[in-house]
Design a protein around this motif. Structure first.
Motif, PDB file in Angstrom:
ATOM      1  N   THR A  85     -46.722  57.433 -54.996  1.00  0.00           N
ATOM      2  CA  THR A  85     -46.416  58.161 -56.227  1.00  0.00           C
ATOM      3  C   THR A  85     -44.954  57.979 -56.625  1.00  0.00           C
ATOM      4  O   THR A  85     -44.592  58.199 -57.768  1.00  0.00           O
ATOM      5  CB  THR A  85     -46.672  59.666 -56.045  1.00  0.00           C
ATOM      6  OG1 THR A  85     -46.041  60.062 -54.827  1.00  0.00           O
ATOM      7  CG2 THR A  85     -48.149  59.980 -55.962  1.00  0.00           C
ATOM      8  N   ARG A  86     -44.132  57.588 -55.649  1.00  0.00           N
ATOM      9  CA  ARG A  86     -42.701  57.467 -55.920  1.00  0.00           C
ATOM     10  C   ARG A  86     -42.348  56.154 -56.606  1.00  0.00           C
ATOM     11  O   ARG A  86     -41.247  55.954 -57.067  1.00  0.00           O
ATOM     12  CB  ARG A  86     -41.969  57.610 -54.586  1.00  0.00           C
ATOM     13  CG  ARG A  86     -40.486  57.556 -54.637  1.00  0.00           C
ATOM     14  CD  ARG A  86     -39.966  58.232 -53.402  1.00  0.00           C
ATOM     15  NE  ARG A  86     -38.595  57.940 -53.083  1.00  0.00           N
ATOM     16  CZ  ARG A  86     -38.214  57.044 -52.175  1.00  0.00           C
ATOM     17  NH1 ARG A  86     -39.100  56.311 -51.524  1.00  0.00           N
ATOM     18  NH2 ARG A  86     -36.948  56.880 -51.909  1.00  0.00           N
ATOM     19  N   ARG A  87     -43.291  55.245 -56.684  1.00  0.00           N
ATOM     20  CA  ARG A  87     -43.077  53.938 -57.339  1.00  0.00           C
ATOM     21  C   ARG A  87     -42.034  53.073 -56.632  1.00  0.00           C
ATOM     22  O   ARG A  87     -41.245  52.370 -57.268  1.00  0.00           O
ATOM     23  CB  ARG A  87     -42.726  54.122 -58.823  1.00  0.00           C
ATOM     24  CG  ARG A  87     -43.865  54.750 -59.600  1.00  0.00           C
ATOM     25  CD  ARG A  87     -43.652  54.732 -61.082  1.00  0.00           C
ATOM     26  NE  ARG A  87     -43.730  53.401 -61.636  1.00  0.00           N
ATOM     27  CZ  ARG A  87     -42.727  52.800 -62.269  1.00  0.00           C
ATOM     28  NH1 ARG A  87     -41.565  53.393 -62.400  1.00  0.00           N
ATOM     29  NH2 ARG A  87     -42.878  51.613 -62.766  1.00  0.00           N
ATOM     30  N   SER A 346     -28.964  62.339 -55.527  1.00  0.00           N
ATOM     31  CA  SER A 346     -27.891  61.421 -55.915  1.00  0.00           C
ATOM     32  C   SER A 346     -27.971  61.042 -57.390  1.00  0.00           C
ATOM     33  O   SER A 346     -26.952  60.822 -58.029  1.00  0.00           O
ATOM     34  CB  SER A 346     -27.902  60.166 -55.039  1.00  0.00           C
ATOM     35  OG  SER A 346     -28.900  59.257 -55.428  1.00  0.00           O
ATOM     36  N   ARG A 347     -29.166  60.987 -57.931  1.00  0.00           N
ATOM     37  CA  ARG A 347     -29.282  60.518 -59.318  1.00  0.00           C
ATOM     38  C   ARG A 347     -28.702  61.511 -60.326  1.00  0.00           C
ATOM     39  O   ARG A 347     -28.317  61.104 -61.416  1.00  0.00           O
ATOM     40  CB  ARG A 347     -30.745  60.219 -59.638  1.00  0.00           C
ATOM     41  CG  ARG A 347     -31.236  59.076 -58.793  1.00  0.00           C
ATOM     42  CD  ARG A 347     -32.656  58.708 -59.089  1.00  0.00           C
ATOM     43  NE  ARG A 347     -32.956  57.496 -58.334  1.00  0.00           N
ATOM     44  CZ  ARG A 347     -34.103  56.870 -58.367  1.00  0.00           C
ATOM     45  NH1 ARG A 347     -35.077  57.326 -59.112  1.00  0.00           N
ATOM     46  NH2 ARG A 347     -34.288  55.770 -57.665  1.00  0.00           N
ATOM     47  N   GLY A 348     -28.660  62.784 -59.957  1.00  0.00           N
ATOM     48  CA  GLY A 348     -28.033  63.780 -60.833  1.00  0.00           C
ATOM     49  C   GLY A 348     -26.592  63.381 -61.136  1.00  0.00           C
ATOM     50  O   GLY A 348     -26.056  63.677 -62.197  1.00  0.00           O
ATOM     51  N   GLU A 368     -31.505  68.779 -56.308  1.00  0.00           N
ATOM     52  CA  GLU A 368     -32.498  69.666 -55.689  1.00  0.00           C
ATOM     53  C   GLU A 368     -32.071  70.075 -54.271  1.00  0.00           C
ATOM     54  O   GLU A 368     -32.237  71.209 -53.861  1.00  0.00           O
ATOM     55  CB  GLU A 368     -33.848  68.955 -55.563  1.00  0.00           C
ATOM     56  CG  GLU A 368     -34.594  68.760 -56.860  1.00  0.00           C
ATOM     57  CD  GLU A 368     -35.832  67.900 -56.674  1.00  0.00           C
ATOM     58  OE1 GLU A 368     -36.419  67.886 -55.568  1.00  0.00           O
ATOM     59  OE2 GLU A 368     -36.214  67.213 -57.627  1.00  0.00           O
ATOM     60  N   PHE A 369     -31.581  69.097 -53.518  1.00  0.00           N
ATOM     61  CA  PHE A 369     -31.441  69.338 -52.061  1.00  0.00           C
ATOM     62  C   PHE A 369     -30.217  68.690 -51.435  1.00  0.00           C
ATOM     63  O   PHE A 369     -30.129  68.601 -50.217  1.00  0.00           O
ATOM     64  CB  PHE A 369     -32.689  68.806 -51.340  1.00  0.00           C
ATOM     65  CG  PHE A 369     -32.990  67.381 -51.733  1.00  0.00           C
ATOM     66  CD1 PHE A 369     -32.236  66.350 -51.240  1.00  0.00           C
ATOM     67  CD2 PHE A 369     -33.998  67.096 -52.643  1.00  0.00           C
ATOM     68  CE1 PHE A 369     -32.477  65.049 -51.629  1.00  0.00           C
ATOM     69  CE2 PHE A 369     -34.261  65.794 -53.040  1.00  0.00           C
ATOM     70  CZ  PHE A 369     -33.488  64.768 -52.527  1.00  0.00           C
ATOM     71  N   ALA A 370     -29.276  68.206 -52.265  1.00  0.00           N
ATOM     72  CA  ALA A 370     -28.101  67.551 -51.685  1.00  0.00           C
ATOM     73  C   ALA A 370     -27.257  68.571 -50.924  1.00  0.00           C
ATOM     74  O   ALA A 370     -27.501  69.775 -50.999  1.00  0.00           O
ATOM     75  CB  ALA A 370     -27.278  66.900 -52.790  1.00  0.00           C
TER      76      ALA A 370
HETATM   77 FE1  CFM Z   1     -31.693  59.408 -52.802  1.00  0.00          FE
HETATM   78 FE2  CFM Z   1     -32.322  60.622 -54.812  1.00  0.00          FE
HETATM   79 FE3  CFM Z   1     -33.691  60.864 -52.500  1.00  0.00          FE
HETATM   80 FE4  CFM Z   1     -33.762  58.564 -53.924  1.00  0.00          FE
HETATM   81 FE5  CFM Z   1     -36.071  59.443 -55.131  1.00  0.00          FE
HETATM   82 FE6  CFM Z   1     -34.579  61.454 -55.995  1.00  0.00          FE
HETATM   83 FE7  CFM Z   1     -35.958  61.772 -53.732  1.00  0.00          FE
HETATM   84 MO1  CFM Z   1     -37.149  61.623 -56.005  1.00  0.00          MO
HETATM   85  S1  CFM Z   1     -31.872  58.592 -54.827  1.00  0.00           S
HETATM   86  S2  CFM Z   1     -33.578  58.921 -51.847  1.00  0.00           S
HETATM   87  S3  CFM Z   1     -35.409  57.408 -54.705  1.00  0.00           S
HETATM   88  S4  CFM Z   1     -31.767  61.538 -53.033  1.00  0.00           S
HETATM   89  S5  CFM Z   1     -35.840  60.139 -57.044  1.00  0.00           S
HETATM   90  S6  CFM Z   1     -32.410  61.668 -56.632  1.00  0.00           S
HETATM   91  S7  CFM Z   1     -35.619  63.108 -55.253  1.00  0.00           S
HETATM   92  S8  CFM Z   1     -37.513  60.486 -54.060  1.00  0.00           S
HETATM   93  S9  CFM Z   1     -35.320  62.142 -51.710  1.00  0.00           S
END
Ligand code: CFM
Ligand code: HCA
Length: 533
Positions: A85-87, A346-348, A368-370
């Motif tokens: 589902t994560r592609r 990290s993407r935030g 969410e969880f950093a």
């Molecule tokens: Fe890094 Fe991420 Fe994550 Fe990620 Fe992801 Fe994500 Fe994730 Mo969704 S860059 S590895 S590929 S922290 S999008 S912002 S939440 S699966 S645990």
């Protein structure tokens, strides 16, 4: 904005208010350091987007390794949840050695919960070896495994001896931490202990050999990054773990530099590779054009070779000439808009630069969880306290490898470069944010609605769990986890894809047609009668 924030928080019971207040920061660049609380338990029932330790271990870090079969020991739902589902895309290198399309689960039933599931798991491993002949097997524990006490480590050890194959177990029961972040750590420890260094290579295959850490090839991101790196002259040994493989990962120790894209999910391995093999890591960001250019230039400076520096500039110039004309029409549509950017860990942060290049200002961002270092920078690390929840996850202590530890560049040069480049360092999200913008940790449903009412963003970027809230309010969304089935968004060409998709969101008239059903016709009708009693 302090006053507005108070109003939002005042709706909470006092204890909840005290808690949530610590997770929200209004950016004030005058302050040296702004603290935020992170990596603590979510308030039960408050409805946030977090996942579990199993999701972080199997779904995020292990799952993309394509030539291994990843067994989910548990009820079948946990397997389904983490079934591509994560592609995280992958191309097959060895014939018949890409197992990502499969969902392999022991499908625990009530009898397994009552009588134990170890035998079933052992049988499944035998079957997997026989049917798939993978390069390795991982076993990930789901919640019931720890509750009933199945010893998956012992099952894996026995199977490893029986089949002479890299078979390892990950005790990543969902409840092991406060979010998927715990699972990243467990997976990092396991990969370091069981796979990295297993290979026989002693020397790097090329002059500039690197690993890319924390890049998961979502929507093909790592392919776009690798296209550019290979063109410049780099040899990519291993990607952790997007389109990754056991075959490549086992020789990751030969790299002369590790790049870190997602700091949150992979910083543990980055540090351990430095201690064990002497390989420094460089924080990079291949999301956004400016960030990509800066990352490429920093890499070239690390190696310090004039011809590499020249080649880097040539490639940058060529890529810019290709994409700039394509971006122009999208910039016109995007310019002046405002965005919310709330993603996992990290993407935030990473997407804010790309938005800015399109003329879109991020007014609210978060993870969410950093952990606090992803917000405040790694300088905060010595001040972090270990609480009961983080003590659940074992720390793996590595030592320098007797034969393979090497200084990749002279120690004094490394120290000098550390002053100029983000070597072994990440400065976090907060310092990049503009005055008055909001940083929120572990955003929830209620706060999402309230912040939308205040800022009225033109686009809301996050994930599948919360995208319907803004959509129902008539606001376009952009999933920054799975990219809404689009991508790649990384690197030069990825920036064009992102600009196109976001511009499409703004340009479509769809959002003007949205009228919630209750505005057209009442959902409840009735009259109030006087009480007869
Ligand atoms: Fe890094 Fe991420 Fe994550 Fe990620 Fe992801 Fe994500 Fe994730 Mo969704 S860059 S590895 S590929 S922290 S999008 S912002 S939440 S699966 S645990
Ligand atoms: C996870 C995976 C996820 C979920 C995405 C989302 C992903 O956390 O288990 O909530 O939209 O990127 O697939 O983060």
């Amino acid at each position: 904005s302090e006053k507005i924030l108070e109003e939002i928080l005042n709706k909470y019971p006092a204890k909840v208010k005290r808690n949530r207040k610590k997770h929200i920061v209004i950016r004030d660049p005058q302050q040296d350091r702004q603290e935020i609380e992170a990596n603590t338990r979510t308030i039960p029932g408050i409805v946030t987007n977090r996942g579990c330790a199993f999701a972080g271990c199997k779904g995020v870090v292990l799952g993309p390794l394509k030539d291994m079969v990843h067994i989910v020991h548990g009820p079948v739902g946990c397997g389904y949840y983490s079934w591509l589902t994560r592609r995280n895309k992958a191309k097959t290198d060895e014939p018949n050695k890409n197992f990502l399309a499969y969902c392999v689960s022991t499908d625990m039933q009530e009898s397994d919960i009552v009588f134990g599931g170890e035998k079933k798991l052992a049988r499944m491993i035998d079957e997997v070896v026989e049917i798939f002949k993978p390069n390795g097997i991982t076993i990930s524990a789901t919640c019931p495994v720890g509750l009933i006490g199945d010893d998956i480590q012992a099952v894996a050890r026995a199977a490893r001896a029986k089949h002479s194959l890299n078979i390892t177990a990950y005790s990543c029961e969902g409840y092991k931490g406060v979010s998927q972040s715990a699972g990243h750590h467990i997976a990092n420890n396991g990969l370091m202990e069981n796979i990295v260094g297993e290979g026989q290579m002693e020397e790097p295959p090329g002059r500039y050999t690197i690993n890319i850490l924390g890049e998961y090839n979502i929507g093909g991101d790592s392919w776009e990054v690798e296209r550019v790196l290979t063109d410049i002259g780099y040899d990519v040994q291993a990607v952790m773990t997007g389109n990754g493989s056991y075959a490549k990962l086992k020789n990751a120790h030969v790299a002369q530099l590790n790049l870190v894209q997602c700091h949150r999910s992979i910083n543990y391995i980055a540090d351990m590779l430095q201690i064990k093999y002497g390989t420094p890591w460089l924080k990079v960001n291949f999301i956004g054009i400016r960030a990509t250019i800066e990352s490429l230039r920093n890499m070239a400076r690390y190696f310090g070779d004039e011809s590499l520096i020249t080649r880097t500039e040539e490639v940058i110039e060529r890529e810019l000439a290709e994409i700039e004309p394509q971006l122009e029409p999208y910039r016109k549509i995007c310019s002046g808009k405002i965005a919310f950017c709330f993603v996992g860990g990290s993407r935030g942060h990473h997407y804010q630069g790309l938005y800015e290049e399109l003329g879109v200002t991020t007014v609210l961002a978060g993870y969410e969880f950093a952990h606090r270092d992803d917000y405040e920078g790694r300088d905060v690390l010595p001040h972090l306290k270990t609480d009961a929840d983080s003590k659940n996850i074992p720390e793996l202590h590595v030592t320098p490898d007797e034969n393979r530890y090497r200084l990749k560049i002279p120690a004094d040069r490394l120290e000098a470069l550390k002053q100029e480049l983000p070597l072994n360092n990440y400065k976090g999200m907060i310092s990049d944010m503009t005055e008055g913008s909001i940083v929120v940790d572990d955003l929830n449903h209620y706060e999402t609605e309230e912040f939308i009412k205040i800022f009225k963003p033109d686009i809301f970027s996050s994930g599948i769990k919360d995208k319907y809230i803004p959509q129902k309010m008539g606001i376009p969304t952009k999933q920054l986890h799975n990219y809404d089935y689009s991508g790649p968004y990384a690197g030069f060409r990825g920036a064009v894809n992102f600009a196109r998709d976001v511009a499409m969101g703004f340009a479509t008239p769809t959002w003007n047609y949205i009228t919630p059903p209750w505005k057209g016709k009442p959902l409840l009708e009735g009259t109030i009668e006087p009480c007869s009693a």
